[in-house]
Write a protein that holds these residues in place. Structure first.
Motif, short mmCIF file in Angstrom:
data_model
loop_
_atom_site.label_atom_id
_atom_site.label_comp_id
_atom_site.label_asym_id
_atom_site.label_seq_id
_atom_site.Cartn_x
_atom_site.Cartn_y
_atom_site.Cartn_z
N GLU A 33 0.81 -1.22 0.00
CA GLU A 33 0.00 0.00 0.00
C GLU A 33 0.83 1.26 0.00
O GLU A 33 0.48 2.25 -0.60
CB GLU A 33 -0.91 0.00 1.23
N GLY A 34 1.95 1.23 0.70
CA GLY A 34 2.70 2.48 0.84
C GLY A 34 3.50 2.85 -0.39
O GLY A 34 4.09 3.93 -0.46
N VAL A 35 3.55 1.96 -1.37
CA VAL A 35 4.43 2.21 -2.51
C VAL A 35 3.92 3.38 -3.34
O VAL A 35 2.73 3.51 -3.59
CB VAL A 35 4.55 0.95 -3.38
N ASP A 36 4.85 4.21 -3.76
CA ASP A 36 4.53 5.41 -4.52
C ASP A 36 3.91 5.02 -5.86
O ASP A 36 4.58 4.51 -6.76
CB ASP A 36 5.82 6.20 -4.75
N SER A 37 2.62 5.30 -6.01
CA SER A 37 1.96 4.83 -7.24
C SER A 37 2.38 5.65 -8.45
O SER A 37 2.35 5.17 -9.58
CB SER A 37 0.44 4.88 -7.07
N LYS A 38 2.82 6.85 -8.22
CA LYS A 38 3.24 7.68 -9.37
C LYS A 38 4.48 7.08 -10.01
O LYS A 38 4.63 7.04 -11.23
CB LYS A 38 3.55 9.10 -8.90
N VAL A 39 5.39 6.62 -9.16
CA VAL A 39 6.61 6.04 -9.71
C VAL A 39 6.27 4.76 -10.47
O VAL A 39 6.81 4.48 -11.52
CB VAL A 39 7.62 5.76 -8.59
N ILE A 40 5.36 4.00 -9.90
CA ILE A 40 4.99 2.75 -10.58
C ILE A 40 4.38 3.04 -11.94
O ILE A 40 4.64 2.35 -12.92
CB ILE A 40 4.03 1.93 -9.70
N GLU A 41 3.57 4.07 -12.01
CA GLU A 41 2.98 4.40 -13.31
C GLU A 41 4.04 4.85 -14.29
O GLU A 41 3.99 4.55 -15.47
CB GLU A 41 1.93 5.49 -13.12
N LYS A 42 5.01 5.56 -13.79
CA LYS A 42 6.09 6.01 -14.66
C LYS A 42 6.84 4.80 -15.21
O LYS A 42 7.22 4.75 -16.37
CB LYS A 42 7.02 6.93 -13.86
N VAL A 43 7.05 3.84 -14.33
CA VAL A 43 7.80 2.67 -14.74
C VAL A 43 6.97 1.80 -15.69
O VAL A 43 7.50 1.13 -16.56
CB VAL A 43 8.23 1.85 -13.51
N SER A 44 5.63 1.83 -15.52
CA SER A 44 4.80 0.99 -16.37
C SER A 44 4.61 1.55 -17.76
O SER A 44 4.02 0.91 -18.61
CB SER A 44 3.41 0.80 -15.76
N GLU A 45 5.13 2.73 -17.99
CA GLU A 45 4.96 3.30 -19.33
C GLU A 45 5.69 2.47 -20.35
O GLU A 45 6.66 1.80 -20.06
CB GLU A 45 5.51 4.72 -19.35
N GLU A 46 5.25 2.56 -21.58
CA GLU A 46 5.73 1.63 -22.59
C GLU A 46 7.21 1.69 -22.85
O GLU A 46 7.86 0.69 -22.99
CB GLU A 46 4.98 1.89 -23.89
N GLY A 47 7.77 2.87 -22.94
CA GLY A 47 9.16 2.94 -23.36
C GLY A 47 10.18 2.76 -22.25
O GLY A 47 11.37 2.72 -22.50
N TYR A 48 9.72 2.60 -21.03
CA TYR A 48 10.64 2.70 -19.89
C TYR A 48 11.77 1.68 -19.98
O TYR A 48 12.94 2.00 -19.78
CB TYR A 48 9.86 2.52 -18.59
#
Lengths: 104, 276
Positions: free
Chosen positions: B188-203
């Motif tokens: 729960e505490g994990v930064d969801s913004k960072v996860i979304e950034k990482v889940s982007e296609e080109g990452y």
């Protein structure tokens, strides 16, 4: 790798009494003695690993990959198809079953 | 059956306004009939199934046009005795409709193979929920126990060690090359913004695109491969994601030891009989 290398024995090709069909091989896993247990391994990838004299791509170890197709009979034997047919000298040899593609 | 003979003349002559197609259609009565090798419907079917093979058929129509029957009363008086069991091509309204559908442009376009497959979103197993501890089955980190962060598209899962615990970084993994266990970590505490950034296609694929291709690559073959430069941004993202994870891992007894250890099968262990 242990987690990937559960071993089974290459018994024979699929065959009738007098004719063999080398396209499909029969494999027997130790400890797997009935069809339901064998079904767990259906679809899993299988590798026959062997050694050769010449080095290819930096190694003398070679692999023939394949897949477990379906159970065979009632005692946990399994049918597998390999990219190229297994050589008959591999009857009785160990073949490795991987845990992937996994459905757990 | 005297009605038929009343209509037509004495000798058996097939009705010129209809066409009988089929193997046993009797002796050909016109030059164009000789050319026909197979029924038109079959040809059209073959053309749809093998568009490349029939790309030379200009407008999808055989040389010979099959005329539309116009003789009055022909349909109500079938000529049983005279004509053999060939297919009688009487145009029903549906057939005529199909005729017009196969326009020249549409046949030309069907020479290009068109895929009729639709991409559906991957259906992941129920056991793969964010926070689950997974065992990687193949690849560089095989045997490692990692935490599932997110389901990505196309069969991939986003996973992290955490890095400090077992050396597995933020990584994509195929869902079929993973064993899910019943252990779940609180994410729960994990930064969801960072996860979304990482889940982007080109990452994860950014660095790969800059690989030289073609002539440059040929000349570069002799040289030593450059050491893979990892973005410093990646390390930061890793730290950001792992911070909260490490905190929740520490709360559970032995969990960090568990995640730090590798999975292996020992003698006598049967995967089909094991509960993970």
């Amino acid at each position: 790798m242990p987690e990937a290398g559960h071993r089974l024995k290459h018994l024979s090709y699929t065959r009738g009494k007098r004719n063999t069909s080398p396209g499909t091989s029969l494999l027997k896993l130790e400890g797997v003695d009935d069809t339901n247990a064998a079904r767990f391994y259906c679809g899993k990838r299988v590798a026959y690993v062997y050694r050769a004299q010449r080095e290819k791509q930096g190694t003398k170890i070679r692999v023939i990959w394949g897949k477990v197709q379906r159970p065979h009979g009632n005692s946990g034997v399994v049918r597998a198809k390999f990219r190229s047919n297994l050589p008959p000298k591999s009857f009785g040899a160990s073949v490795r079953v991987m845990l992937y593609p996994s459905s757990i | 059956m005297t009605t038929v003979s009343d209509l037509s003349s004495a000798e058996p002559v097939p009705n010129p306004n209809t066409t009988t197609i089929g193997r046993s259609s009797g002796p050909p009565t016109s030059p164009s009939q000789c050319r026909q090798r197979r029924p038109r419907s079959t040809t059209l079917r073959r053309m749809t199934l093998n568009p490349r093979r029939y790309a030379h058929h200009r407008d999808g129509v055989l040389e010979r046009e099959v005329p539309i029957p116009t003789v009055a009363g022909a349909s109500c008086c079938p000529d049983f005795g005279r004509l053999d069991r060939g297919l009688r091509l009487e145009y029903t309204s549906s057939q005529k409709f199909r005729q017009t559908q196969r326009t020249p442009t549409s046949m030309a376009n069907s020479a290009i193979p068109q895929t009729r497959k639709t991409l559906h979103p991957t259906k992941y197993r129920e056991s793969l929920k964010p926070g689950t501890v997974l065992i990687l089955l193949a690849g560089r980190f095989r045997g490692k126990r990692v935490i599932l962060l997110k389901q990505l598209t196309g069969g991939a899962l986003l996973v992290t060690g955490p890095f400090k615990v077992n050396g597995v970084p933020l990584r994509r993994v195929n869902h079929r090359y993973v064993l899910s266990t019943s252990t779940v970590v609180n994410i729960e505490g994990v930064d969801s913004k960072v996860i979304e950034k990482v889940s982007e296609e080109g990452y994860f694929t950014k660095g790969k695109e800059s690989k030289a291709k073609g002539e440059e690559a040929f000349f570069k073959q002799g040289e030593k491969p450059e050491k893979k430069q990892v973005d410093s941004g990646r390390a930061e993202d890793q730290k950001a994601v792992d911070k909260a994870l490490l905190a929740s891992i520490k709360k559970v007894d032995n969990l960090s030891h568990y995640l730090g250890s590798s999975f292996s099968l020992r003698k006598g262990q049967q995967p089909h009989a094991m509960v993970f």
